[in-house]
Design an enzyme around this catalytic site. Structure first.
Site, PDB file in Angstrom:
ATOM      1  N   GLU A 201       0.799  -1.228   0.000  1.00  0.00           N
ATOM      2  CA  GLU A 201       0.000   0.000   0.000  1.00  0.00           C
ATOM      3  C   GLU A 201       0.834   1.282   0.000  1.00  0.00           C
ATOM      4  O   GLU A 201       0.755   2.101   0.911  1.00  0.00           O
ATOM      5  CB  GLU A 201      -0.991   0.007   1.167  1.00  0.00           C
ATOM      6  CG  GLU A 201      -2.030  -1.109   1.076  1.00  0.00           C
ATOM      7  CD  GLU A 201      -3.184  -0.936   2.045  1.00  0.00           C
ATOM      8  OE1 GLU A 201      -3.126  -0.024   2.905  1.00  0.00           O
ATOM      9  OE2 GLU A 201      -4.150  -1.712   1.947  1.00  0.00           O
ATOM     10  N   GLU A 390      -5.499  -8.330  -0.019  1.00  0.00           N
ATOM     11  CA  GLU A 390      -6.270  -8.023   1.194  1.00  0.00           C
ATOM     12  C   GLU A 390      -7.717  -7.759   0.806  1.00  0.00           C
ATOM     13  O   GLU A 390      -8.000  -7.121  -0.199  1.00  0.00           O
ATOM     14  CB  GLU A 390      -5.747  -6.769   1.919  1.00  0.00           C
ATOM     15  CG  GLU A 390      -4.451  -6.939   2.676  1.00  0.00           C
ATOM     16  CD  GLU A 390      -4.066  -5.670   3.438  1.00  0.00           C
ATOM     17  OE1 GLU A 390      -4.973  -4.885   3.783  1.00  0.00           O
ATOM     18  OE2 GLU A 390      -2.867  -5.478   3.664  1.00  0.00           O
TER      19      GLU A 390
END
Length: 485
Positions: A201, A390
């Site tokens: 991320e 995720e």
């Protein structure tokens, strides 16, 4: 049905429940379906995930150095409940217990991150053998239990020493050191680890950490610097890919794991789908697109103007080093778009205040997102291997008097998202696996211990892990290789 009948039926069901005749959570074991049914492709990877700072604890043990989060959590007001990751889930000491939980779910893969300051207390220099020993033990225990380790090199716990000496990701020196760290990990662990994620991320840790200051290291820098830091993170990714190629065992696969700025058509028409495709590329032009294509789009550079990152052709070549897969963290739709004859050809629509969400306001419930984003990403970036690195949901979890956690809200979320993901794979979208966030409740960054994403409830006072109803749901999904009804 009349009110009278519905009330009578409700009373009957309530009576059965009180008598213990409607079944229990313990009876909700996963069993293969009686008859074959359409599901996910054979060999689909089912996993779950955690990250080092969120679960390990033991921040001052066995030679681990300080990370930027160790410092950040001690700034008053930065963490919602005032907690830290000092103890977290004590996974550093309880990893065998936690691996048993993974095995109980039926997962064949576990995504975890290595704590960079646990291996290199100062980020570089002399490695810490006790840190490496922990990850050796963890990996061996996973393999012993039939679980493949999927390793993430960086999940935000930058060594504080690098922030102090070089300004962290503001400097390409940190990128080079990250490449050296990646080489060390690849050399020592890829005899057993076959899949490596680089940075987790970038979109979040760059903007939140250096742009608006709500994540570590808590800086609020001008947009030009933020764009340069994002470029540096892409460079670090590329250097890590090259390091894994050079130092990893043959057959080791490597790719990014990004919280893609998720774009979906507001209405499924050819014009809007095309608009969503353009939007997905342009809204992710500062990181994913440059990684996958080796160039910044003209629209991105025009929009950035004088704030555009400075770079060389050599850097772009490193950044676009070929990857083996694309990891996408998908939780919620960021943008519903429609076609437009203005600007780049798409128009993002405002999200209404009444849009449904989980108990985290940002976690809007848009199951179609996990269908559209991989479908469009495969087309834009021409990848044949996508992993949902995720996906999951925070919930209003509480322990009932019978000691159970009936998190039907999380089950609702997962059921609908997995149904849409199954729709994608049925249409040939190359999603090869799915990692549910998270294995267990943990330290959830700026929310501290207030937000619970786990399949297992954690009492942070006693460290007791208790399966939620969603654990049974996910176990059933895995056993049937199909989205639960």
């Amino acid at each position: 049905m009349s009110d009278k009948v519905s009330r009578r039926r409700f009373a009957k069901l309530a009576g059965l429940s009180a008598a213990g005749l409607t079944g229990s959570l313990d009876a909700a074991e996963a069993r293969p379906a009686a008859a074959p049914r359409t599901g996910f492709p054979a060999g689909f990877v089912w996993g779950t995930a955690t990250s080092s700072y969120q679960v390990e604890g033991a921040v001052n043990e066995d030679g681990r150095g300080a990370s930027i989060w160790d410092k950040f959590v001690r700034i008053p007001g930065k963490i919602e409940d005032g907690t830290t990751g000092d103890r977290a889930n004590e996974h550093y000491h309880r990893y065998k217990e936690d691996i048993a939980l993974i095995k109980t779910l039926g997962c064949k893969a576990y995504r975890f991150s290595v704590a960079w300051p646990r291996l290199f207390p100062d980020g570089d220099g002399k490695p810490n053998p006790k840190g490496l020993d922990f990850y050796n033990r963890l990996i061996d225990e996973l393999l012993k239990n039939g679980i493949d380790p999927w390793l993430t090199l960086y999940h935000w716990d930058l060594p504080q020493s690098l922030e102090d000496r070089f300004g962290g990701w503001r400097s390409t020196e940190t990128c080079k050191i990250f490449g050296d760290y990646a080489a060390y990990v690849a050399e020592h662990l890829t005899d057993r680890v076959k899949n490596v994620f680089t940075l987790n991320e970038s979109g979040r840790f760059v903007y939140f950490g250096y742009g608006i200051g709500i994540d570590a290291p808590g800086l609020r820098l001008p947009q030009a610097e933020v764009n340069q830091i994002r470029h540096n993170s892409a460079l670090a990714h590329g250097l890590a890919v090259q390091a894994v190629r050079a130092h990893g065992r043959r057959g080791t696969r490597v790719g990014p794991a990004e919280n893609v700025d998720a774009c979906a058509p507001a209405i499924d028409t050819p014009e809007n789908v095309r608009a969503a495709e353009i939007a997905l590329r342009e809204m992710n032009a500062g990181y994913l697109n440059v990684i996958m294509t080796g160039r910044y789009t003209d629209a991105f550079l025009k929009f950035a103007g004088p704030n555009a990152p400075k770079y060389t052709d050599a850097e772009l070549k490193i950044i676009s080093s070929p990857v083996d897969f694309l990891g996408l963290n998908i939780y919620a739709p960021q943008n519903y778009v429609v076609a437009s004859d203005q600007g780049a050809g798409f128009m993002p629509l405002p999200i209404p205040k009444s849009f449904p969400h989980m108990n985290s306001d940002w976690l809007r419930i848009g199951p179609e997102t996990i269908y559209w984003v991989p479908k469009l990403a495969a087309k834009i970036w021409k990848t044949d291997a996508i992993y949902i690195s995720e996906n999951g949901a925070s919930g209003d979890d509480f322990v009932t008097p019978d000691g159970k956690i009936y998190d039907t809200d999380r089950i609702m979320y997962l059921r609908n998202y997995l149904a849409q993901l199954q729709r994608a794979t049925a249409e040939g979208v190359p999603v090869r696996g799915y990692f549910l966030w998270s294995l267990m409740d943990n330290f959830e960054w700026i929310y501290g211990l207030n937000k619970r994403f786990g399949l297992y409830h954690v009492n942070f006072d006693t460290q007791v892990r208790t399966p939620k109803l969603s654990a049974s749901f996910y176990r059933n999904v895995i056993a049937n290789n199909a989205a639960g009804a």
